[in-house]
Design an enzyme around this catalytic site. Structure first.
Site, PDB file in Angstrom:
ATOM      1  N   ARG A  24     100.979  16.471  38.292  1.00 50.18           N
ATOM      2  CA  ARG A  24      99.543  16.541  37.983  1.00 50.18           C
ATOM      3  C   ARG A  24      98.901  15.168  37.858  1.00 50.18           C
ATOM      4  O   ARG A  24      98.064  14.932  36.987  1.00 50.18           O
ATOM      5  CB  ARG A  24      99.306  17.305  36.665  1.00 50.18           C
ATOM      6  CG  ARG A  24      99.518  18.800  36.757  1.00 50.18           C
ATOM      7  CD  ARG A  24      98.282  19.512  37.294  1.00 50.18           C
ATOM      8  NE  ARG A  24      98.551  20.932  37.452  1.00 50.18           N
ATOM      9  CZ  ARG A  24      98.164  21.867  36.606  1.00 50.18           C
ATOM     10  NH1 ARG A  24      97.484  21.538  35.542  1.00 50.18           N
ATOM     11  NH2 ARG A  24      98.461  23.128  36.838  1.00 50.18           N
ATOM     12  N   ARG A  28      92.213  16.442  35.782  1.00 43.56           N
ATOM     13  CA  ARG A  28      91.023  16.302  34.927  1.00 43.56           C
ATOM     14  C   ARG A  28      91.000  15.091  34.009  1.00 43.56           C
ATOM     15  O   ARG A  28      89.992  14.813  33.391  1.00 43.56           O
ATOM     16  CB  ARG A  28      90.859  17.588  34.100  1.00 43.56           C
ATOM     17  CG  ARG A  28      90.411  18.758  34.937  1.00 43.56           C
ATOM     18  CD  ARG A  28      90.614  20.080  34.234  1.00 43.56           C
ATOM     19  NE  ARG A  28      92.041  20.362  34.097  1.00 43.56           N
ATOM     20  CZ  ARG A  28      92.533  21.528  33.710  1.00 43.56           C
ATOM     21  NH1 ARG A  28      91.723  22.516  33.387  1.00 43.56           N
ATOM     22  NH2 ARG A  28      93.840  21.711  33.627  1.00 43.56           N
ATOM     23  N   ARG A  37      85.577  17.541  41.898  1.00 44.79           N
ATOM     24  CA  ARG A  37      85.796  18.939  41.520  1.00 44.79           C
ATOM     25  C   ARG A  37      84.440  19.644  41.349  1.00 44.79           C
ATOM     26  O   ARG A  37      84.258  20.773  41.780  1.00 44.79           O
ATOM     27  CB  ARG A  37      86.612  18.946  40.234  1.00 44.79           C
ATOM     28  CG  ARG A  37      86.678  20.220  39.458  1.00 44.79           C
ATOM     29  CD  ARG A  37      87.745  21.139  40.000  1.00 44.79           C
ATOM     30  NE  ARG A  37      88.015  22.229  39.078  1.00 44.79           N
ATOM     31  CZ  ARG A  37      87.152  23.200  38.833  1.00 44.79           C
ATOM     32  NH1 ARG A  37      85.994  23.236  39.421  1.00 44.79           N
ATOM     33  NH2 ARG A  37      87.473  24.138  37.960  1.00 44.79           N
ATOM     34  N   ASP A  74      97.813  24.005  45.025  1.00 44.53           N
ATOM     35  CA  ASP A  74      98.355  24.711  43.867  1.00 44.53           C
ATOM     36  C   ASP A  74      99.451  25.676  44.313  1.00 44.53           C
ATOM     37  O   ASP A  74      99.377  26.213  45.420  1.00 44.53           O
ATOM     38  CB  ASP A  74      97.263  25.492  43.141  1.00 44.53           C
ATOM     39  CG  ASP A  74      97.716  25.903  41.751  1.00 44.53           C
ATOM     40  OD1 ASP A  74      97.502  25.131  40.805  1.00 44.53           O
ATOM     41  OD2 ASP A  74      98.332  26.984  41.619  1.00 44.53           O
ATOM     42  N   TYR A 150     103.682  35.190  38.269  1.00 49.05           N
ATOM     43  CA  TYR A 150     102.211  35.271  38.238  1.00 49.05           C
ATOM     44  C   TYR A 150     101.719  36.525  38.956  1.00 49.05           C
ATOM     45  O   TYR A 150     100.743  37.152  38.543  1.00 49.05           O
ATOM     46  CB  TYR A 150     101.596  34.018  38.870  1.00 49.05           C
ATOM     47  CG  TYR A 150     101.669  32.806  37.972  1.00 49.05           C
ATOM     48  CD1 TYR A 150     100.761  32.626  36.938  1.00 49.05           C
ATOM     49  CD2 TYR A 150     102.649  31.844  38.141  1.00 49.05           C
ATOM     50  CE1 TYR A 150     100.822  31.518  36.102  1.00 49.05           C
ATOM     51  CE2 TYR A 150     102.725  30.726  37.308  1.00 49.05           C
ATOM     52  CZ  TYR A 150     101.804  30.570  36.290  1.00 49.05           C
ATOM     53  OH  TYR A 150     101.869  29.477  35.461  1.00 49.05           O
TER      54      TYR A 150
HETATM   55  O1  CP3 Z   1      98.602  16.347  41.109  1.00 44.93           O
HETATM   56  C1  CP3 Z   1      99.383  17.290  41.338  1.00 44.93           C
HETATM   57  O2  CP3 Z   1     100.391  17.542  40.653  1.00 44.93           O
HETATM   58  C2  CP3 Z   1      99.141  18.158  42.556  1.00 44.93           C
HETATM   59  C3  CP3 Z   1      98.438  19.356  42.354  1.00 44.93           C
HETATM   60  C4  CP3 Z   1      99.005  20.515  41.553  1.00 44.93           C
HETATM   61  C5  CP3 Z   1      98.183  21.360  40.768  1.00 44.93           C
HETATM   62  N1  CP3 Z   1      98.959  22.389  40.303  1.00 44.93           N
HETATM   63  C6  CP3 Z   1      96.756  21.136  40.545  1.00 44.93           C
HETATM   64  C7  CP3 Z   1      96.045  21.922  39.522  1.00 44.93           C
HETATM   65  C8  CP3 Z   1     100.310  21.021  41.492  1.00 44.93           C
HETATM   66  C9  CP3 Z   1     101.596  20.477  42.100  1.00 44.93           C
HETATM   67  C10 CP3 Z   1     100.248  22.221  40.707  1.00 44.93           C
HETATM   68  C11 CP3 Z   1     101.417  23.075  40.427  1.00 44.93           C
HETATM   69  C12 CP3 Z   1     101.249  24.255  39.597  1.00 44.93           C
HETATM   70  N2  CP3 Z   1     100.189  25.115  39.537  1.00 44.93           N
HETATM   71  C13 CP3 Z   1     102.255  24.782  38.750  1.00 44.93           C
HETATM   72  C14 CP3 Z   1     103.640  24.195  38.597  1.00 44.93           C
HETATM   73  C15 CP3 Z   1     103.675  23.079  37.624  1.00 44.93           C
HETATM   74  C16 CP3 Z   1     103.406  23.493  36.217  1.00 44.93           C
HETATM   75  O3  CP3 Z   1     102.319  23.125  35.717  1.00 44.93           O
HETATM   76  O4  CP3 Z   1     104.255  24.164  35.617  1.00 44.93           O
HETATM   77  C17 CP3 Z   1     101.746  25.943  38.127  1.00 44.93           C
HETATM   78  C18 CP3 Z   1     102.475  26.819  37.143  1.00 44.93           C
HETATM   79  C19 CP3 Z   1     100.438  26.151  38.643  1.00 44.93           C
HETATM   80  C20 CP3 Z   1      99.517  27.274  38.311  1.00 44.93           C
HETATM   81  C21 CP3 Z   1      98.275  26.838  37.686  1.00 44.93           C
HETATM   82  N3  CP3 Z   1      97.340  26.028  38.292  1.00 44.93           N
HETATM   83  C22 CP3 Z   1      97.777  27.199  36.392  1.00 44.93           C
HETATM   84  C23 CP3 Z   1      98.504  28.077  35.404  1.00 44.93           C
HETATM   85  C24 CP3 Z   1      96.541  26.577  36.250  1.00 44.93           C
HETATM   86  C25 CP3 Z   1      95.586  26.722  35.093  1.00 44.93           C
HETATM   87  C26 CP3 Z   1      95.901  25.856  33.954  1.00 44.93           C
HETATM   88  C27 CP3 Z   1      95.179  24.533  34.058  1.00 44.93           C
HETATM   89  O5  CP3 Z   1      95.816  23.497  33.897  1.00 44.93           O
HETATM   90  O6  CP3 Z   1      93.953  24.578  34.281  1.00 44.93           O
HETATM   91  C28 CP3 Z   1      96.293  25.806  37.428  1.00 44.93           C
HETATM   92  C29 CP3 Z   1      95.095  24.978  37.701  1.00 44.93           C
HETATM   93  C30 CP3 Z   1      95.285  23.622  38.274  1.00 44.93           C
HETATM   94  N4  CP3 Z   1      96.197  23.258  39.217  1.00 44.93           N
HETATM   95  C31 CP3 Z   1      94.490  22.472  37.946  1.00 44.93           C
HETATM   96  C32 CP3 Z   1      94.959  21.409  38.745  1.00 44.93           C
HETATM   97  C33 CP3 Z   1      94.423  20.005  38.810  1.00 44.93           C
HETATM   98  C34 CP3 Z   1      93.308  22.454  37.004  1.00 44.93           C
HETATM   99  C35 CP3 Z   1      92.157  23.128  37.653  1.00 44.93           C
HETATM  100  C36 CP3 Z   1      90.820  22.462  37.546  1.00 44.93           C
HETATM  101  O7  CP3 Z   1      90.662  21.273  37.898  1.00 44.93           O
HETATM  102  O8  CP3 Z   1      89.921  23.164  37.142  1.00 44.93           O
END
Ligand code: CP3
Length: 340
Positions: A24, A28, A37, A74, A150
């Site tokens: 990540r 944000r 975004r 994602d 999920y």
């Molecule tokens: O920079 C990076 O790592 C690359 C992008 C990336 C994202 N998600 C962006 C993201 C990667 C590799 C992921 C993986 C991901 N997504 C996982 C595995 C890693 C982990 O966190 O365990 C999982 C479980 C997800 C599923 C997911 N995506 C959830 C549950 C959520 C909501 C929770 C949250 O943090 O908001 C997301 C959203 C998400 N994925 C965001 C980002 C930057 C936030 C969304 C936003 O900007 O509004």
């Protein structure tokens, strides 16, 4: 030796200082991320806009000069490509049209699949054009187990009861779902590699809810199939497996799946990490909260990792993703400490 430090580490060469990237790393905590975004309108819209997704992928590289760029996307987009409805709701997380029975599991349609997700491949091609050659491109997918979690729960869950009931009892239907995800993941990763990804990370964020028997059948076996198939197609590709919460199962995960490096969460003791490092390069495992609090706590935690693990192949990373409230200065300080 190559001129790409992280690939050397994945080839079991010890680098000093170790290469660095963060899960990540785009997100944000960066104002420039929030700006794009906002412009994109929504999270999925951002992931599927190659120009914007490429830009946010590169943002942390520009700021911190990290050793790898992870494609901005994602793990749940694969469900969209399979034809499910997916939404991300601010403050709540993902919502997926839930899988309730076998009728909700489609046959794999390769053309439709790629067509729905081809923008991710386009993002990678764009990144490849502009990223300096010494910085590696990491493509990724969720593991079948975590994506299935999920899909069955319909989103995030507190206890993941549904997936465990399927894994214990509704095994025929569960196998169909997992097999679909194996096929889709192989296809998805293959195309990411063809577009320019040099490393693949498999995210198994919910590995920690599986007891041993389930871990072996539904985490290790599917991961092994994906790794084997991807390596058949691309013998030189490097694959990092990140099974969060695996605990003592991490040893089997590291040795039985065929992965090239193992990502460790912050709960894995450094003595276990040190032992693992004799057989496989490791990645991790700074607690994201230590990065958030910064100062002496961050210095101390970082020192522990560097002292225990920098004499072997190590990719410095967190044990989970960067948190949105993380001060950017702490990230700068951390990188300075590791590289000095
Ligand atoms: O920079 C990076 O790592 C690359 C992008 C990336 C994202 N998600 C962006 C993201 C990667 C590799 C992921 C993986 C991901 N997504 C996982 C595995 C890693 C982990 O966190 O365990 C999982 C479980 C997800 C599923 C997911 N995506 C959830 C549950 C959520 C909501 C929770 C949250 O943090 O908001 C997301 C959203 C998400 N994925 C965001 C980002 C930057 C936030 C969304 C936003 O900007 O509004």
């Amino acid at each position: 030796m190559s001129n790409i430090p992280i690939l050397d580490t994945l080839n079991k060469i010890t680098k000093s200082p170790p290469p660095i990237w963060f899960m990540r790393q785009a997100g944000r905590y960066l104002p420039e991320y929030k700006e794009i975004r906002q412009l994109a309108g929504g999270f999925i819209e951002l992931c599927l806009n190659p120009q914007m997704a490429c830009e946010v992928t590169i943002q942390p590289i520009k700021r911190f000069n990290l050793n790898a760029a992870i494609v901005f996307s994602d793990i749940l987009l694969i469900t969209l490509a399979l034809g499910y409805k997916l939404k991300f709701i601010e403050g709540k997380g993902p919502i997926i049209s839930p899988v309730e029975n076998e009728k909700n599991i489609p046959l794999f349609n390769e053309d439709k699949f790629h067509n729905r997700i081809k923008n991710v491949y386009e993002t990678i091609s764009r990144i490849k054009e502009i990223l300096p050659k010494e910085i590696a491109i990491i493509g990724f997918a969720g593991s079948p187990w975590t994506v299935a979690a999920y899909m069955l729960e319909g989103g995030s869950s507190r206890d993941y009861t549904k997936i465990k009931i399927w894994a214990f009892k509704r095994t025929k239907s569960f196998q169909i779902l997992i097999d679909l995800l194996i096929d889709a993941t192989i296809e998805y990763l293959n195309k990411q590699i063809l577009a320019g990804a040099q490393i693949i990370q498999l995210f198994d964020s919910w590995a920690g809810i599986a007891p041993e028997s389930i871990f072996k059948q539904w985490i290790i076996e599917p991961t092994k199939k994906i790794v084997q198939q991807i390596k058949n197609l691309h013998p030189s590709i490097k694959i990092i497996g990140f099974a969060r919460g695996a605990g003592a199962m991490i040893e089997d995960y590291a040795s039985c799946t065929g992965i090239d490096a193992v990502g460790l969460d912050s709960n894995i003791p450094l003595r276990t990490a040190y032992k693992l490092q004799n057989t496989i390069p490791i990645q991790g495992n700074l607690d994201p909260i230590a990065l958030l609090v910064g100062g002496n706590a961050l210095k101390k935690e970082t020192n522990r990792i560097i002292q225990s693990l920098s004499s072997g192949p190590l990719i410095f990373n967190l044990g989970h993703g960067v948190l949105p409230q993380t001060p950017i200065n702490n990230v700068i300080e951390l990188i300075k400490q590791i590289r000095s």
